[in-house]
Design a protein around this motif. Structure first.
Motif, PDB file in Angstrom:
ATOM      1  N   ARG A 205       0.825  -1.213   0.000  1.00 28.75           N
ATOM      2  CA  ARG A 205       0.000   0.000   0.000  1.00 28.75           C
ATOM      3  C   ARG A 205       0.860   1.265   0.000  1.00 28.75           C
ATOM      4  NH1 ARG A 205      -2.907  -0.481   5.776  1.00 28.75           N
ATOM      5  NH2 ARG A 205      -3.165  -2.598   4.954  1.00 28.75           N
ATOM      6  N   TYR A 206       2.136   1.116   0.384  1.00 31.55           N
ATOM      7  CA  TYR A 206       3.033   2.268   0.423  1.00 31.55           C
ATOM      8  C   TYR A 206       3.757   2.489  -0.910  1.00 31.55           C
ATOM      9  CZ  TYR A 206       2.388   1.865   5.472  1.00 31.55           C
ATOM     10  OH  TYR A 206       1.845   1.785   6.736  1.00 31.55           O
ATOM     11  N   LEU A 207       3.655   1.519  -1.811  1.00 33.83           N
ATOM     12  CA  LEU A 207       4.374   1.623  -3.079  1.00 33.83           C
ATOM     13  C   LEU A 207       3.636   2.550  -4.044  1.00 33.83           C
ATOM     14  CD1 LEU A 207       5.437  -2.081  -3.642  1.00 33.83           C
ATOM     15  CD2 LEU A 207       6.698  -0.240  -2.520  1.00 33.83           C
ATOM     16  N   ASN A 208       4.425   3.304  -4.780  1.00 31.23           N
ATOM     17  CA  ASN A 208       3.846   4.270  -5.700  1.00 31.23           C
ATOM     18  C   ASN A 208       4.854   4.559  -6.797  1.00 31.23           C
ATOM     19  OD1 ASN A 208       3.165   7.108  -6.725  1.00 31.23           O
ATOM     20  ND2 ASN A 208       1.399   6.643  -5.437  1.00 31.23           N
ATOM     21  N   ARG A 209       4.366   4.818  -7.998  1.00 30.31           N
ATOM     22  CA  ARG A 209       5.261   5.097  -9.123  1.00 30.31           C
ATOM     23  C   ARG A 209       6.105   6.346  -8.896  1.00 30.31           C
ATOM     24  NH1 ARG A 209       2.602   5.322 -14.814  1.00 30.31           N
ATOM     25  NH2 ARG A 209       4.815   5.338 -15.342  1.00 30.31           N
ATOM     26  N   ASP A 210       5.610   7.235  -8.072  1.00 23.82           N
ATOM     27  CA  ASP A 210       6.292   8.518  -7.876  1.00 23.82           C
ATOM     28  C   ASP A 210       7.268   8.504  -6.703  1.00 23.82           C
ATOM     29  OD1 ASP A 210       4.849   9.650 -10.005  1.00 23.82           O
ATOM     30  OD2 ASP A 210       3.140  10.039  -8.688  1.00 23.82           O
ATOM     31  N   TYR A 211       7.369   7.359  -6.007  1.00 22.71           N
ATOM     32  CA  TYR A 211       8.255   7.282  -4.848  1.00 22.71           C
ATOM     33  C   TYR A 211       9.131   6.035  -4.925  1.00 22.71           C
ATOM     34  CZ  TYR A 211       5.403  10.883  -2.635  1.00 22.71           C
ATOM     35  OH  TYR A 211       4.747  12.057  -2.339  1.00 22.71           O
ATOM     36  N   LEU A 212      10.364   6.169  -4.486  1.00 20.11           N
ATOM     37  CA  LEU A 212      11.263   5.031  -4.307  1.00 20.11           C
ATOM     38  C   LEU A 212      11.305   4.779  -2.799  1.00 20.11           C
ATOM     39  CD1 LEU A 212      13.068   3.144  -5.955  1.00 20.11           C
ATOM     40  CD2 LEU A 212      14.989   4.659  -5.442  1.00 20.11           C
ATOM     41  N   THR A 213      10.651   3.732  -2.374  1.00 12.61           N
ATOM     42  CA  THR A 213      10.402   3.515  -0.948  1.00 12.61           C
ATOM     43  C   THR A 213      11.375   2.518  -0.341  1.00 12.61           C
ATOM     44  OG1 THR A 213       8.045   3.918  -1.345  1.00 12.61           O
ATOM     45  CG2 THR A 213       8.647   2.912   0.756  1.00 12.61           C
ATOM     46  N   THR A 214      11.910   2.851   0.813  1.00 15.04           N
ATOM     47  CA  THR A 214      12.755   1.950   1.598  1.00 15.04           C
ATOM     48  C   THR A 214      12.081   1.714   2.940  1.00 15.04           C
ATOM     49  OG1 THR A 214      14.783   2.773   0.551  1.00 15.04           O
ATOM     50  CG2 THR A 214      15.011   1.603   2.648  1.00 15.04           C
ATOM     51  N   PHE A 215      11.923   0.464   3.331  1.00 17.47           N
ATOM     52  CA  PHE A 215      11.247   0.120   4.575  1.00 17.47           C
ATOM     53  C   PHE A 215      12.278  -0.183   5.660  1.00 17.47           C
ATOM     54  CE2 PHE A 215       8.336  -0.977   1.164  1.00 17.47           C
ATOM     55  CZ  PHE A 215       7.151  -0.397   1.595  1.00 17.47           C
ATOM     56  N   ILE A 216      12.153   0.499   6.784  1.00 16.62           N
ATOM     57  CA  ILE A 216      12.987   0.248   7.957  1.00 16.62           C
ATOM     58  C   ILE A 216      12.167  -0.617   8.911  1.00 16.62           C
ATOM     59  CG2 ILE A 216      14.436   1.259   9.738  1.00 16.62           C
ATOM     60  CD1 ILE A 216      15.138   2.141   6.879  1.00 16.62           C
ATOM     61  N   VAL A 217      12.523  -1.872   9.034  1.00 17.74           N
ATOM     62  CA  VAL A 217      11.762  -2.805   9.870  1.00 17.74           C
ATOM     63  C   VAL A 217      12.235  -2.675  11.314  1.00 17.74           C
ATOM     64  CG1 VAL A 217      11.080  -5.208  10.213  1.00 17.74           C
ATOM     65  CG2 VAL A 217      11.578  -4.364   7.900  1.00 17.74           C
ATOM     66  N   VAL A 218      11.296  -2.458  12.223  1.00 16.43           N
ATOM     67  CA  VAL A 218      11.644  -2.243  13.632  1.00 16.43           C
ATOM     68  C   VAL A 218      10.911  -3.256  14.507  1.00 16.43           C
ATOM     69  CG1 VAL A 218      12.044   0.216  13.259  1.00 16.43           C
ATOM     70  CG2 VAL A 218       9.770  -0.566  13.939  1.00 16.43           C
ATOM     71  N   ASP A 219      11.462  -3.476  15.721  1.00 14.96           N
ATOM     72  CA  ASP A 219      10.812  -4.377  16.663  1.00 14.96           C
ATOM     73  C   ASP A 219       9.825  -3.620  17.533  1.00 14.96           C
ATOM     74  OD1 ASP A 219      12.330  -2.959  18.468  1.00 14.96           O
ATOM     75  OD2 ASP A 219      13.789  -4.570  18.810  1.00 14.96           O
ATOM     76  N   GLU A 220       9.346  -4.296  18.590  1.00 14.80           N
ATOM     77  CA  GLU A 220       8.333  -3.688  19.453  1.00 14.80           C
ATOM     78  C   GLU A 220       8.843  -2.429  20.153  1.00 14.80           C
ATOM     79  OE1 GLU A 220       9.294  -6.741  19.397  1.00 14.80           O
ATOM     80  OE2 GLU A 220       7.574  -8.000  18.896  1.00 14.80           O
ATOM     81  N   LYS A 221      10.168  -2.336  20.342  1.00 13.11           N
ATOM     82  CA  LYS A 221      10.755  -1.190  21.018  1.00 13.11           C
ATOM     83  C   LYS A 221      11.199  -0.092  20.046  1.00 13.11           C
ATOM     84  CE  LYS A 221      12.394  -4.012  24.887  1.00 13.11           C
ATOM     85  NZ  LYS A 221      13.574  -4.428  25.689  1.00 13.11           N
ATOM     86  N   GLY A 222      10.943  -0.307  18.774  1.00 12.02           N
ATOM     87  CA  GLY A 222      11.337   0.689  17.791  1.00 12.02           C
ATOM     88  C   GLY A 222      12.771   0.575  17.331  1.00 12.02           C
ATOM     89  N   GLN A 223      13.449  -0.525  17.701  1.00 16.64           N
ATOM     90  CA  GLN A 223      14.838  -0.736  17.295  1.00 16.64           C
ATOM     91  C   GLN A 223      14.892  -1.295  15.869  1.00 16.64           C
ATOM     92  OE1 GLN A 223      17.432   0.209  19.275  1.00 16.64           O
ATOM     93  NE2 GLN A 223      15.849   0.974  20.667  1.00 16.64           N
ATOM     94  N   ASP A 224      15.835  -0.780  15.092  1.00 13.66           N
ATOM     95  CA  ASP A 224      15.962  -1.228  13.707  1.00 13.66           C
ATOM     96  C   ASP A 224      16.387  -2.700  13.646  1.00 13.66           C
ATOM     97  OD1 ASP A 224      15.443   1.392  13.288  1.00 13.66           O
ATOM     98  OD2 ASP A 224      17.320   1.869  12.244  1.00 13.66           O
ATOM     99  N   LEU A 225      15.681  -3.467  12.807  1.00 15.45           N
ATOM    100  CA  LEU A 225      16.012  -4.876  12.617  1.00 15.45           C
ATOM    101  C   LEU A 225      16.575  -5.157  11.230  1.00 15.45           C
ATOM    102  CD1 LEU A 225      12.950  -6.687  14.257  1.00 15.45           C
ATOM    103  CD2 LEU A 225      15.206  -6.295  15.241  1.00 15.45           C
ATOM    104  N   SER A 226      16.010  -4.488  10.237  1.00 15.29           N
ATOM    105  CA  SER A 226      16.438  -4.754   8.874  1.00 15.29           C
ATOM    106  C   SER A 226      15.969  -3.614   7.969  1.00 15.29           C
ATOM    107  CB  SER A 226      15.855  -6.089   8.381  1.00 15.29           C
ATOM    108  OG  SER A 226      16.297  -6.388   7.077  1.00 15.29           O
TER     109      SER A 226
END
Length: 251
Positions: A205-226
């Protein structure tokens, strides 16, 4: 009459597409044919998804038919201009609900059956028999009104019943069209922070032709996982079930 049928068929297929999108599927393309249309591709739906997507088209036609009658009640003068639209919607709705492959009714039956392979064979046989009856009826009309359309409908149904497969009508390559960017107009880069408990299809749902999207996956505490860019997401989509969570596909 041609315009009424064209709009009816197109809205029918768009309704399938909207229903599919609700469950995280993105329909690849709608192919309009002389006597109908279909959405191409293939994906195994669960029971709820299969029934909902299959019934979306006929339901759309039923609603359009009711709205047309309502317009007649409000504006009786519109009857002469919308009668073909009502007839085409009622016909498409009733015809598609028949339990024979590759019509929508067969999709509902397949979703309800445990032995889908056996059910598919039976539904294809029913489709072949029904198409034969339609063609025979069309030939019979040649001596009365010469309705070639009935024969053509029977032929198209026969082709679908013989050569169609269980995965034929729906293309569920989730979000693939969104990976194509419109670089001529410029594309913005953006980061989206998202929980590892999010299901893969929800990222589309976040993908769009006008944007190059990078997803920052976080855990329950908001810490970056991937970090998942669109190329990696494309690979995940092809390798894993898109109903899995990000935590499950990243393990």
């Amino acid at each position: 009459m041609f315009f009424s049928c064209f709009v009816t068929v197109l809205l029918h297929e768009i309704a399938h597409s909207i229903a599919g999108k609700k469950y995280g599927y993105q329909m690849a393309k709608i192919v309009l044919m002389p006597y109908g249309a279909m959405i191409y591709g293939g994906e195994k739906f669960n029971r709820k998804e299969g029934i909902a997507i299959a019934l979306a088209g006929p339901l759309c036609n039923g609603i359009l038919a009711l709205l047309t009658v309502a317009v007649w009640w409000l504006l009786p003068v519109s009857y002469a201009y919308t009668q073909d639209f009502l007839n085409s919607n009622l016909t498409l709705m009733c015809f598609n609900l028949l339990p024979c492959f590759p019509l929508d009714g067969s999709r509902v039956v397949l979703s309800l059956c445990k032995d889908k392979i056996k059910a598919l064979k039976i539904l294809k046989i029913i489709g072949i028999v029904l198409s034969g009856l339609i063609i025979a009826a069309g030939i019979g009309t040649l001596f009365v009104t010469m309705n070639i359309s009935i024969i053509n409908i029977g032929v198209f149904l026969l082709i679908g019943a013989i050569f169609g497969g269980q995965k034929e009508e729906y293309s569920c390559i989730a979000g693939r069209l969104s990976f194509v960017k419109n670089y001529k107009k410029g594309v913005l880069a953006r980061d989206v922070y998202i929980s590892c408990e999010t299901k893969v299809f929800e990222l589309f749902r976040y993908l769009n032709r006008d944007y190059l999207t990078t997803f920052i996956v976080v855990d329950e505490k908001g810490q970056d996982l991937s970090v998942i860019d669109e190329d990696r997401l494309n690979g995940i989509m092809e390798k894993f079930d898109h109903k899995l969570t990000l935590r499950e596909v990243l393990i």
